[in-house]
Scaffold this active site. Structure first.
Site, PDB file in Angstrom:
ATOM      1  N   PHE A  58       0.835  -1.187   0.000  1.00  0.00           N
ATOM      2  CA  PHE A  58       0.000   0.000   0.000  1.00  0.00           C
ATOM      3  C   PHE A  58       0.875   1.243   0.000  1.00  0.00           C
ATOM      4  CE2 PHE A  58      -2.300   3.322   2.475  1.00  0.00           C
ATOM      5  CZ  PHE A  58      -3.322   3.555   1.558  1.00  0.00           C
ATOM      6  N   SER A  66       5.112   8.909  -1.510  1.00  0.00           N
ATOM      7  CA  SER A  66       5.684   9.008  -2.854  1.00  0.00           C
ATOM      8  C   SER A  66       5.392   7.781  -3.708  1.00  0.00           C
ATOM      9  CB  SER A  66       7.200   9.230  -2.769  1.00  0.00           C
ATOM     10  OG  SER A  66       7.835   8.153  -2.099  1.00  0.00           O
ATOM     11  N   GLU A 123      12.579   2.052   1.550  1.00  0.00           N
ATOM     12  CA  GLU A 123      11.748   2.429   2.690  1.00  0.00           C
ATOM     13  C   GLU A 123      12.368   2.071   4.044  1.00  0.00           C
ATOM     14  OE1 GLU A 123       9.139   4.217   2.111  1.00  0.00           O
ATOM     15  OE2 GLU A 123       9.215   3.980  -0.061  1.00  0.00           O
TER      16      GLU A 123
END
Length: 230
Positions: A9, A13, A85
């Site tokens: 999900f 960005s 991430e």
């Protein structure tokens, strides 16, 4: 079936620049989280000692957060996301239910920052967050681009989204850019094509490479951020 695939999900960005190969995408929402610009960033949208502000999710009752879920293809996509991430962004992972506009809910992977992250900045008045955004840039581009492209994506693709935190920040950032007479076009860099097709059910081609985001190079020198005579 969606339940047999790994989906991620995107709420920041990833909405406007996924950067990895995916099979399909779905616009929708998750429950129990609010989007907040409480995570610092010193790799993509800031530098050490002068971090930018990027989005994370905080637990918040029955609140909805809208975004895009992507169906991953192969191990390379997950490896890329973990590097972008977790390693560089300071996020951790968890799973929650994703609710697409049409069809049944299914599990999706989330990247979420917590106060234990080394980059965590936490809550602050929105006007202070806006000041930090306008004064920050990193290897992937200016922090202004991050905020405004996310807001633009929501306005265009998710008009049902009611995210006051994001939209108030958007307005404050635009005001500060105007007051400082900065060149918005330069701050925004080159526009990337939207990752979501007009038909959410059709196959999506691999994402195009964008040299000004997440390639860890900056095409525009900081000293050229002002547009003179415009």
């Amino acid at each position: 079936m969606a339940s047999h695939s790994l989906w991620v999900f995107g709420y920041g960005s990833l909405c406007w620049y996924p950067g990895f190969e995916y099979r399909s995408s779905r616009i929708g929402h998750i429950k129990g989280f609010s989007r907040r610009f409480w995570q610092g960033n010193t790799t993509h949208r800031g530098v050490p000692g002068k971090p930018g502000r990027v989005a994370t999710l905080v637990e918040d009752g029955e609140t909805f957060t809208h975004g895009v879920a992507y169906e991953l293809v192969g191990e390379a996509a997950l490896s890329y996301l973990n590097g972008r991430e977790v390693t560089l962004g300071g996020y951790t992972t968890l799973f929650t239910e994703f609710y697409p506009r049409e069809g049944a809910a299914f599990p999706a992977l989330l990247y979420v920052a917590t106060p234990s992250s080394q980059h965590w900045l936490g809550n602050a008045p929105l006007h202070q967050i806006a000041d930090q955004v306008v004064s920050s840039r990193g290897a992937s581009g200016h922090n202004v681009e991050y905020v405004l492209r996310l807001a633009e994506f929501m306005h265009e693709h998710v008009p049902e989204c009611r995210d006051e935190h994001l939209f108030q920040l958007e307005q404050l950032v635009r005001l500060r850019v105007k007051e400082a007479r900065l060149c918005l076009r330069t701050l925004m860099g080159e526009r990337a094509p939207s990752p979501v097709s007009s038909s959410e059910d059709e196959e999506v081609a691999p994402a195009a490479q964008r040299t000004t985001s997440f390639q860890f190079t900056s095409a525009v020198p900081a000293k050229k951020l002002r547009c003179l005579g415009v």
